[in-house]
Write a protein that holds these residues in place. Sequence first.
Motif, PDB file in Angstrom:
ATOM      1  N   ALA A 135      -8.345   9.355   6.687  1.00 34.17           N
ATOM      2  CA  ALA A 135      -9.217  10.147   5.817  1.00 34.17           C
ATOM      3  C   ALA A 135     -10.549  10.443   6.505  1.00 34.17           C
ATOM      4  CB  ALA A 135      -9.452   9.407   4.503  1.00 34.17           C
ATOM      5  N   LEU A 152      -6.406   8.806  -1.905  1.00 33.19           N
ATOM      6  CA  LEU A 152      -6.089   8.084  -0.681  1.00 33.19           C
ATOM      7  C   LEU A 152      -4.797   7.297  -0.816  1.00 33.19           C
ATOM      8  CD1 LEU A 152      -7.289   7.485   2.162  1.00 33.19           C
ATOM      9  CD2 LEU A 152      -8.230   5.391   1.174  1.00 33.19           C
ATOM     10  N   GLY A 153      -4.669   6.512  -1.892  1.00 32.49           N
ATOM     11  CA  GLY A 153      -3.484   5.704  -2.080  1.00 32.49           C
ATOM     12  C   GLY A 153      -3.703   4.686  -3.176  1.00 32.49           C
ATOM     13  N   ASP A 200      -2.496  -1.540   6.355  1.00 29.18           N
ATOM     14  CA  ASP A 200      -1.989  -0.203   6.026  1.00 29.18           C
ATOM     15  C   ASP A 200      -3.071   0.625   5.340  1.00 29.18           C
ATOM     16  OD1 ASP A 200       0.512  -0.952   7.011  1.00 29.18           O
ATOM     17  OD2 ASP A 200       1.148  -1.728   5.062  1.00 29.18           O
ATOM     18  N   GLU A 201      -3.828  -0.013   4.438  1.00 23.41           N
ATOM     19  CA  GLU A 201      -4.924   0.710   3.785  1.00 23.41           C
ATOM     20  C   GLU A 201      -5.975   1.107   4.813  1.00 23.41           C
ATOM     21  OE1 GLU A 201      -8.174   0.413   0.154  1.00 23.41           O
ATOM     22  OE2 GLU A 201      -6.591  -1.089   0.324  1.00 23.41           O
ATOM     23  N   ALA A 208      -5.011   4.196   6.549  1.00 22.60           N
ATOM     24  CA  ALA A 208      -5.200   5.371   5.694  1.00 22.60           C
ATOM     25  C   ALA A 208      -6.672   5.758   5.604  1.00 22.60           C
ATOM     26  CB  ALA A 208      -4.628   5.091   4.306  1.00 22.60           C
ATOM     27  N   TRP A 252       0.832  -1.198   0.000  1.00 22.22           N
ATOM     28  CA  TRP A 252       0.000   0.000   0.000  1.00 22.22           C
ATOM     29  C   TRP A 252       0.869   1.251   0.000  1.00 22.22           C
ATOM     30  CZ3 TRP A 252      -4.631   1.776  -0.981  1.00 22.22           C
ATOM     31  CH2 TRP A 252      -5.021   3.013  -0.479  1.00 22.22           C
ATOM     32  N   GLN A 253       0.566   2.168  -0.932  1.00 22.17           N
ATOM     33  CA  GLN A 253       1.277   3.437  -1.036  1.00 22.17           C
ATOM     34  C   GLN A 253       0.284   4.570  -0.807  1.00 22.17           C
ATOM     35  OE1 GLN A 253       4.551   3.321  -1.500  1.00 22.17           O
ATOM     36  NE2 GLN A 253       4.610   1.114  -1.937  1.00 22.17           N
ATOM     37  N   VAL A 254       0.630   5.513   0.059  1.00 21.72           N
ATOM     38  CA  VAL A 254      -0.252   6.637   0.354  1.00 21.72           C
ATOM     39  C   VAL A 254      -0.095   7.709  -0.714  1.00 21.72           C
ATOM     40  CG1 VAL A 254      -0.787   8.453   2.033  1.00 21.72           C
ATOM     41  CG2 VAL A 254      -0.165   6.162   2.820  1.00 21.72           C
ATOM     42  N   GLY A 255      -1.221   8.343  -1.092  1.00 19.73           N
ATOM     43  CA  GLY A 255      -1.182   9.465  -2.006  1.00 19.73           C
ATOM     44  C   GLY A 255      -1.587   9.105  -3.420  1.00 19.73           C
TER      45      GLY A 255
END
Length: 344
Positions: A320, A262-263, A312-313, A316, A210-213
């Motif tokens: 949010a 969000l990611g 991880d998601e 996030a 998972w990557q944020v942004g």
Amino acid sequence: MPQLTDQSATGAYEDERERTGTWMTPAEYGASRTAVWTAAVVLVTDMRGRILVQSVDYRADQLLPGGAVDAGEAPSAAAARELREELGVDGRYPRGLAVDWIPADTPGFPPEMRFPGEILHVYDGGTWTPDRIEAVRLPAQEITAIHFAEPADLPALMDPGDARRALSALRARVNGSGAALLEDGFPTAPTALDRLGVLRTRRIPQHGAWQVGPVPEPLPVRDLSAWLFAPDGRVLLLVSRATGAAHLPPPTAGATEDALPLGYRSGDQGAHARTAARLTGLPPGADPEYARLLATPEQVRELSDWGPAGEDELAAVHAARDRLGLPVPARTPLTELPAEAALR
């Protein structure tokens, strides 16, 4: 319940000639009651939401861990004893997920067994980490192997009644509203998850980190879905009426405010991207092939195969939700929305 007589001062029961109405002796009343077997099993999942099943040396299909309740033994104590004997794992399992009535005419029991029917308790064994799974120690006999199965694969691995019971118990765990009452594996009061048959088809795996942004410019977006928050902090979830498959909706599924990236997860053919937004309404005449439900983010996670990065998601998503000024939602059974719904 028929009335039993009181004992007289001499300890003898009233003369049978004086009976009236539905009066019965204790012996007669005891003989009139139905006797059934009692058993206890435990539903355990791994970090991906797959269910622990075990192979045994006395039958071809697979089973949840557990077994018969001994004379004078509480069902929860039997569940703990069976997991200790079968898997070498100590624990307590006080939370019930389902209680099933298995009728005496259930196929598969040889006539000489004189199967009287059974009350079977399903307990929640929780989610086991890799370390806990690694600690499993099988006995020299009876249990030959264990593995974790995708929920949709249970009907191919288990007796039909066992598979129905396990899926009903898993849906009850996701709903979080207490133990389900079952008859031969079928809920007596089906929830939205039961009616739609959620988890009867394989979940689509998304196991990338998972990557944020926002998605970086060179990386193509394979699909875009959204965490759309209702005012109570729950989110919109779509379920196919044909297959029971559950997934997040596209960003266009409803009227929204305050949308933000969000990611994403990287896949072989591009990124699985997510946005987040406040959901203010749903259009009428939505696609009749899909049911629209409200669920907590944790419930969405439990119905998805996102691997370890799912946590991880989830973090996030709650970040949010905080930014949108929405409350932490209480776990309640997933709610199906009507064709037209105002969410303000």
